[in-house]
Scaffold this active site. Structure first.
Site, PDB file in Angstrom:
ATOM      1  N   ARG A  52      37.184  33.731  36.988  1.00 21.86           N
ATOM      2  CA  ARG A  52      38.639  33.621  36.788  1.00 21.86           C
ATOM      3  C   ARG A  52      39.199  32.417  37.557  1.00 21.86           C
ATOM      4  NH1 ARG A  52      42.500  38.676  38.132  1.00 21.86           N
ATOM      5  NH2 ARG A  52      41.998  38.059  40.273  1.00 21.86           N
ATOM      6  N   LYS A 151      45.942  32.256  37.838  1.00 23.33           N
ATOM      7  CA  LYS A 151      46.267  32.776  39.163  1.00 23.33           C
ATOM      8  C   LYS A 151      46.587  31.568  40.052  1.00 23.33           C
ATOM      9  CE  LYS A 151      44.835  36.449  42.246  1.00 23.33           C
ATOM     10  NZ  LYS A 151      46.104  37.139  42.313  1.00 23.33           N
ATOM     11  N   GLU A 184      53.594  43.788  33.797  1.00 25.49           N
ATOM     12  CA  GLU A 184      52.803  44.209  34.961  1.00 25.49           C
ATOM     13  C   GLU A 184      53.759  44.329  36.146  1.00 25.49           C
ATOM     14  OE1 GLU A 184      50.053  41.211  36.382  1.00 25.49           O
ATOM     15  OE2 GLU A 184      51.385  39.580  35.846  1.00 25.49           O
TER      16      GLU A 184
HETATM   17  N1  PXG Z   1      48.924  40.994  38.667  1.00 24.29           N
HETATM   18  C1  PXG Z   1      49.263  40.043  39.555  1.00 24.29           C
HETATM   19  C2  PXG Z   1      50.475  39.238  39.309  1.00 24.29           C
HETATM   20  C3  PXG Z   1      48.467  39.839  40.703  1.00 24.29           C
HETATM   21  O1  PXG Z   1      48.789  38.902  41.581  1.00 24.29           O
HETATM   22  C4  PXG Z   1      47.023  41.628  39.952  1.00 24.29           C
HETATM   23  C5  PXG Z   1      47.832  41.766  38.829  1.00 24.29           C
HETATM   24  C6  PXG Z   1      45.802  42.483  40.078  1.00 24.29           C
HETATM   25  O2  PXG Z   1      44.650  41.689  39.809  1.00 24.29           O
HETATM   26  P1  PXG Z   1      43.246  42.035  40.446  1.00 24.29           P
HETATM   27  O3  PXG Z   1      42.339  41.005  39.888  1.00 24.29           O
HETATM   28  O4  PXG Z   1      43.392  41.952  41.930  1.00 24.29           O
HETATM   29  O5  PXG Z   1      42.880  43.407  39.997  1.00 24.29           O
HETATM   30  C7  PXG Z   1      47.316  40.640  40.900  1.00 24.29           C
HETATM   31  C8  PXG Z   1      46.478  40.402  42.114  1.00 24.29           C
HETATM   32  C9  PXG Z   1      49.164  41.192  47.647  1.00 24.29           C
HETATM   33  C10 PXG Z   1      48.421  40.408  46.642  1.00 24.29           C
HETATM   34  O6  PXG Z   1      49.240  40.744  48.804  1.00 24.29           O
HETATM   35  C11 PXG Z   1      48.148  40.917  45.410  1.00 24.29           C
HETATM   36  C12 PXG Z   1      47.454  40.173  44.456  1.00 24.29           C
HETATM   37  C13 PXG Z   1      47.074  38.903  44.786  1.00 24.29           C
HETATM   38  C14 PXG Z   1      47.361  38.406  46.023  1.00 24.29           C
HETATM   39  C15 PXG Z   1      48.032  39.140  46.973  1.00 24.29           C
HETATM   40  O7  PXG Z   1      49.678  42.263  47.298  1.00 24.29           O
HETATM   41  N2  PXG Z   1      47.219  40.775  43.263  1.00 24.29           N
END
Ligand code: PXG
Length: 301
Positions: A52, A151, A184
């Site tokens: 990713r 991301k 989301e």
């Molecule tokens: N949506 C968004 C916008 C994210 O940033 C997720 C979904 C979940 O993705 P993953 O791959 O982790 O299952 C994310 C990722 C935090 C934090 O501090 C959270 C994310 C990234 C960085 C920091 O809460 N979430």
């Protein structure tokens, strides 16, 4: 010992781990990142996270100055140096040091840094009692603008949402797209469960989540939950969903690397189901934990 941080091939103690004020990651949010977990000496879904990261970088025309294999080694070496078996890994690649203009081609070399730390877990009671979330006014970035599947280091869209949720007395924000469909949350993907039969077996339920193209990140935990659903034969579909669908779901939960699976029991003041974490959510969480014990790139200290 201070935490050791990887920057461009070397390790620095936390107090000396510094990046230039001319780095375009800071000046313009020009860069990409990943948040990853390790469980008992296994980096969960590391290859998927690296894929990713490389895809995000490819879309913004940022060439990561190392191979995926080298990045994998750097992540594991950083975990080892910090003696972390269960931790959080933040992988960041910025456009690098440039001048005060936007021009990314004037940045000579991307900056790569890796932070590993002990994970700050959410309070246990959140998982037992469930979370209240709220729809926020800020809509998710349009896929036609900066696609939410990238991301990127530009997280203001999500940070605005997070502030609005907090102003509304909630910890997490439900974000809609410009058409009003659910996408989301600010840092998590969102799922709902609808009972379709008598409720005696998992076959009597349907797991639903919005497709990423409506304006969501393709979460690695989201994919892991879909994998788990297939394993336990829980019917699953991606579907365009409204707030109405979510208000009337039997169960709702969020997924993310940090949160894993968090039950949602209230949305915009409406109780979800009975107002308690549901049995299918709990089943998915158990199976997800099982997956974290068996999946991932292994290392020893
Ligand atoms: N949506 C968004 C916008 C994210 O940033 C997720 C979904 C979940 O993705 P993953 O791959 O982790 O299952 C994310 C990722 C935090 C934090 O501090 C959270 C994310 C990234 C960085 C920091 O809460 N979430």
């Amino acid at each position: 010992m201070e935490l050791q941080i990887y920057i461009d091939g070397k390790w620095y103690p936390k107090s000396e781990a510094k990046i230039s004020v001319f780095d375009h990651g800071l000046l313009y949010g020009d860069g990409v990142f990943e948040g990853i977990r390790s469980y008992q000496g296994r980096v969960f879904k590391l290859r998927e996270h690296l894929d990713r990261l490389w895809e995000s970088a490819h879309t913004i025309m940022l060439e990561i100055p190392m191979s995926q294999k080298e990045m994998e080694k750097a992540v594991i070496e950083t975990l080892k140096r910090n003696k972390i078996l269960n931790g959080y890994i933040r992988l960041v690649v910025t456009r690098g040091v440039g001048d005060l203009g936007l021009s990314p081609w004037l940045c000579k070399r991307p900056t790569v840094f890796i932070i590993t730390d002990n994970i700050a877990l959410y309070p246990k009671e959140l998982y037992q009692k469930g979370l209240a979330i709220i729809t926020v006014p800020t809509v998710r970035n349009l896929p036609e603008a900066v696609n939410p599947s990238i991301k990127s280091l530009n997280y203001l869209n999500n940070i605005m949402a997070k502030i609005e949720a907090r102003n509304g007395g909630c910890m997490e924000a439900l974000m809609l797209n410009h058409q009003g469909y659910v996408t989301e949350c600010s840092g998590d993907n969102v799922f709902m469960i609808k009972r379709t039969g008598r409720g005696n077996t998992v076959r009597d339920y349907l797991l639903l989540t919005p497709p990423a193209y409506l304006g969501a990140l393709k979460g690695i935990t989201r994919d892991a939950i879909i994998e788990v659903a297939q394993k336990i034969r829980l019917p699953f579909a991606e579907r365009t969903l409204t707030r109405h669908d979510f208000y009337n779901a039997d169960e709702v939960f969020l997924t993310g690397t940090a949160a894993e699976v968090i039950p949602v029991v209230k949305i915009d003041g409406r109780l979800i189901g009975e107002g308690n974490p549901g049995k299918i959510t709990k089943m998915l969480l158990r199976n997800f934990h099982e997956l974290t014990r068996t999946d991932g790139v292994r290392y020893t200290l």
